[in-house]
Design an enzyme around this catalytic site. Structure first.
Site, PDB file in Angstrom:
ATOM      1  N   THR A  74       0.836  -1.207   0.000  1.00  0.00           N
ATOM      2  CA  THR A  74       0.000   0.000   0.000  1.00  0.00           C
ATOM      3  C   THR A  74       0.870   1.255   0.000  1.00  0.00           C
ATOM      4  O   THR A  74       0.634   2.194  -0.773  1.00  0.00           O
ATOM      5  CB  THR A  74      -0.955   0.003   1.216  1.00  0.00           C
ATOM      6  OG1 THR A  74      -1.800  -1.147   1.136  1.00  0.00           O
ATOM      7  CG2 THR A  74      -1.808   1.260   1.256  1.00  0.00           C
ATOM      8  N   GLN A 181       0.433  -9.664  -5.628  1.00  0.00           N
ATOM      9  CA  GLN A 181      -0.002 -11.066  -5.702  1.00  0.00           C
ATOM     10  C   GLN A 181       0.923 -11.927  -6.554  1.00  0.00           C
ATOM     11  O   GLN A 181       0.804 -13.148  -6.545  1.00  0.00           O
ATOM     12  CB  GLN A 181      -1.413 -11.145  -6.296  1.00  0.00           C
ATOM     13  CG  GLN A 181      -2.515 -10.678  -5.369  1.00  0.00           C
ATOM     14  CD  GLN A 181      -2.687 -11.560  -4.137  1.00  0.00           C
ATOM     15  OE1 GLN A 181      -2.373 -12.747  -4.158  1.00  0.00           O
ATOM     16  NE2 GLN A 181      -3.180 -10.983  -3.064  1.00  0.00           N
ATOM     17  N   SER A 201       5.027  -6.860  -1.563  1.00  0.00           N
ATOM     18  CA  SER A 201       4.895  -6.915  -0.115  1.00  0.00           C
ATOM     19  C   SER A 201       5.386  -8.250   0.446  1.00  0.00           C
ATOM     20  O   SER A 201       5.130  -9.299  -0.146  1.00  0.00           O
ATOM     21  CB  SER A 201       3.405  -6.743   0.216  1.00  0.00           C
ATOM     22  OG  SER A 201       3.223  -6.545   1.584  1.00  0.00           O
ATOM     23  N   ALA A 202       6.065  -8.217   1.591  1.00  0.00           N
ATOM     24  CA  ALA A 202       6.620  -9.448   2.168  1.00  0.00           C
ATOM     25  C   ALA A 202       5.539 -10.422   2.645  1.00  0.00           C
ATOM     26  O   ALA A 202       5.684 -11.635   2.493  1.00  0.00           O
ATOM     27  CB  ALA A 202       7.565  -9.106   3.333  1.00  0.00           C
ATOM     28  N   THR A 242      13.324   5.277  10.103  1.00  0.00           N
ATOM     29  CA  THR A 242      14.236   4.206  10.510  1.00  0.00           C
ATOM     30  C   THR A 242      13.805   2.880   9.901  1.00  0.00           C
ATOM     31  O   THR A 242      12.624   2.522   9.946  1.00  0.00           O
ATOM     32  CB  THR A 242      14.258   4.104  12.049  1.00  0.00           C
ATOM     33  OG1 THR A 242      14.720   5.354  12.556  1.00  0.00           O
ATOM     34  CG2 THR A 242      15.171   2.980  12.520  1.00  0.00           C
ATOM     35  N   CYS A 328     -10.739  -6.834   0.928  1.00  0.00           N
ATOM     36  CA  CYS A 328      -9.504  -6.043   0.888  1.00  0.00           C
ATOM     37  C   CYS A 328      -9.379  -5.138   2.082  1.00  0.00           C
ATOM     38  O   CYS A 328      -8.783  -4.071   2.013  1.00  0.00           O
ATOM     39  CB  CYS A 328      -9.446  -5.248  -0.394  1.00  0.00           C
ATOM     40  SG  CYS A 328      -9.576  -6.324  -1.812  1.00  0.00           S
TER      41      CYS A 328
HETATM   42  C1  PLP Z   1      -2.357  -7.263  -0.460  1.00  0.00           C
HETATM   43  C2  PLP Z   1      -2.358  -6.414  -1.657  1.00  0.00           C
HETATM   44  C3  PLP Z   1      -2.026  -5.051  -1.580  1.00  0.00           C
HETATM   45  C4  PLP Z   1      -1.710  -4.366  -0.275  1.00  0.00           C
HETATM   46  O1  PLP Z   1      -0.521  -4.848   0.295  1.00  0.00           O
HETATM   47  P1  PLP Z   1      -0.102  -4.489   1.789  1.00  0.00           P
HETATM   48  O2  PLP Z   1       1.310  -4.917   1.891  1.00  0.00           O
HETATM   49  O3  PLP Z   1      -1.005  -5.300   2.657  1.00  0.00           O
HETATM   50  O4  PLP Z   1      -0.274  -3.026   1.976  1.00  0.00           O
HETATM   51  C5  PLP Z   1      -2.035  -4.327  -2.747  1.00  0.00           C
HETATM   52  N1  PLP Z   1      -2.330  -4.894  -3.925  1.00  0.00           N
HETATM   53  C6  PLP Z   1      -2.662  -6.191  -4.042  1.00  0.00           C
HETATM   54  C7  PLP Z   1      -2.971  -6.756  -5.387  1.00  0.00           C
HETATM   55  C8  PLP Z   1      -2.692  -6.990  -2.908  1.00  0.00           C
HETATM   56  O5  PLP Z   1      -3.035  -8.272  -3.026  1.00  0.00           O
END
Ligand code: PLP
Length: 390
Positions: A74, A181, A201-202, A242, A328
């Site tokens: 995000t 994804q 995202s991790a 940080t 979501c």
């Molecule tokens: C989960 C997701 C996000 C948001 O990721 P976060 O790391 O939770 O902020 C954005 N785009 C897609 C397609 C997602 O599946």
């Protein structure tokens, strides 16, 4: 096997035990600030962060210096979209995106719209695919950014990002893709995608929550990007604050594991997903699988059960953790904007479940899920008032 069975791996994934083990020292004795240049605590933390940066970069075919650590997809998406649009005001104020994007993209575009930016939201076909020709047609001399996701989080459709990337490159328009994804699940290569910026995202790839990355292509001159966080000038001034050292170390470990195991894992998970879909189709009439049959995420199954509402199914099947089309984190309980964009009628959208398989999903769990979904849907359908013949 224990219940509930977890089949919501689009929402988040379990931290891999190897990732947890790699992170633990950085919550304990290794507490240095990676920006402390004067002593060994800081040097060790910085070395760990740079090792992780290299691992995350390698997973997407990037160079280390092209990876900016953030708090998640995000934040990366906000930084990329707002940062590139705000830096491009002298050239224009038009953004192109699609109707099936995650709220992190759509709401960011809406926020820009309130500030006078013009946003074109492209439709998709019934499989959820954006047509590259539509992107071409939408681009004007005032377009400063195109943002199209790599893979959809509800129906799993893989977007034609390489084609979109090259048409954007030909026109000199920056291209951002939300790959939250896709990274760690399917091969992602920023060079073949021709992408300017990529968010991921991790916690979607067996790493910890609260850490993500923005890939920003290294070019000369650099891609103009207005930072969204002012402060100590971390991450080359693009994201102050940080660094989350334990999280970043975990992200790096998750990336290394994904690079080594992605292919075999995707094959195994696709096999289980196909088993799930075949098992349900064999026992239940009137079900349809959503998403692009010619290209979708191996761990996704989005299924519409005519005559059985998703909220009802989930209420009567608490031992299997799935989600309805729209999950979501937003409070709105309305029908999924993604399923709507695919052209599903409201009743069909409200009867759609999303199954998200993962690294820890077993065949036993899939067979249990088939049994439970079949009996639950059949029971709900049997209770439906029969329509009088016309
Ligand atoms: C989960 C997701 C996000 C948001 O990721 P976060 O790391 O939770 O902020 C954005 N785009 C897609 C397609 C997602 O599946």
């Amino acid at each position: 096997m224990t219940t509930p069975v977890y089949l919501d791996n689009h929402a988040t994934t379990k931290v891999d035990p190897r990732v947890l083990a790699a992170m633990l020292p950085w919550f304990g004795e290794e507490y240095g600030n990676a920006s402390s240049r004067q002593h060994a605590f800081g040097w060790r933390a910085e070395a760990a962060v740079e090792l992780a940066r290299g691992r995350v970069a390698r997973l997407i075919g990037a160079e280390s210096r092209e990876v900016i650590f953030t708090s998640g997809a995000t934040e990366s998406i906000n930084l990329a979209i707002k940062g590139i649009v705000q830096a491009g005001t002298s050239r224009g104020n038009h953004v192109v995106t699609s109707a099936v994007e995650h709220p992190a993209v759509l709401d960011t575009c809406r926020a820009l719209e309130r500030q006078g930016v013009e946003v074109t939201v492209l439709p998709v076909d019934r499989h959820g695919r954006v047509a590259p020709e539509d992107v071409t047609r939408a681009i004007t001399p005032r377009t400063v950014l195109v943002s199209i996701m790599t893979a959809n989080n509800e129906v799993g459709t893989l977007e034609p990002v390489a084609a979109i990337g090259s048409l954007c490159a030909e026109r000199g328009v920056p291209f951002h893709s939300d790959a939250a994804q896709a990274v760690g699940r399917v091969p992602v290569d920023v060079r073949t995608m021709n992408v300017t910026a990529l968010s991921f995202s991790a916690h979607k790839m067996y790493g910890p929550k609260g850490v993500g990355a923005l890939y920003l292509r290294s070019t000369r001159p650099p891609v103009p990007l207005v930072p969204q966080m002012d402060g100590g000038g971390h991450e080359r001034g693009l994201r102050s604050g940080t660094l989350n050292v334990p999280g970043i170390v975990g992200f790096g470990e998750a990336a290394s594991i994904a690079l080594a195991e992605q292919q075999g894992e995707a094959d195994r998970i696709r096999g289980l997903r196909d088993r799930l879909e075949a098992g349900l189709a064999a026992a239940l009439p009137d079900i349809t699988v959503n998403g692009d049959p010619s290209g979708r995420l191996p761990h996704n199954a989005s299924i519409t059960f005519v005559g059985a509402r998703a909220d009802r199914i989930m209420m009567e099947m608490k031992d299997v953790a799935v989600s309805a089309g729209s999950a979501c984190g937003s409070a709105d309980a309305g029908p999924s904007h993604v399923l709507k964009a695919l052209g599903l009628a409201p009743a069909a959208a409200a009867s759609t479940l999303r199954f998200g398989l993962g690294r820890f999903t077993t065949e036993e769990e899939i067979d249990y899920t088939i049994r439970r979904v079949v009996e639950t849907v059949a029971a709900i359908r049997a209770r439906m008032p029969k329509l009088e013949p016309a």
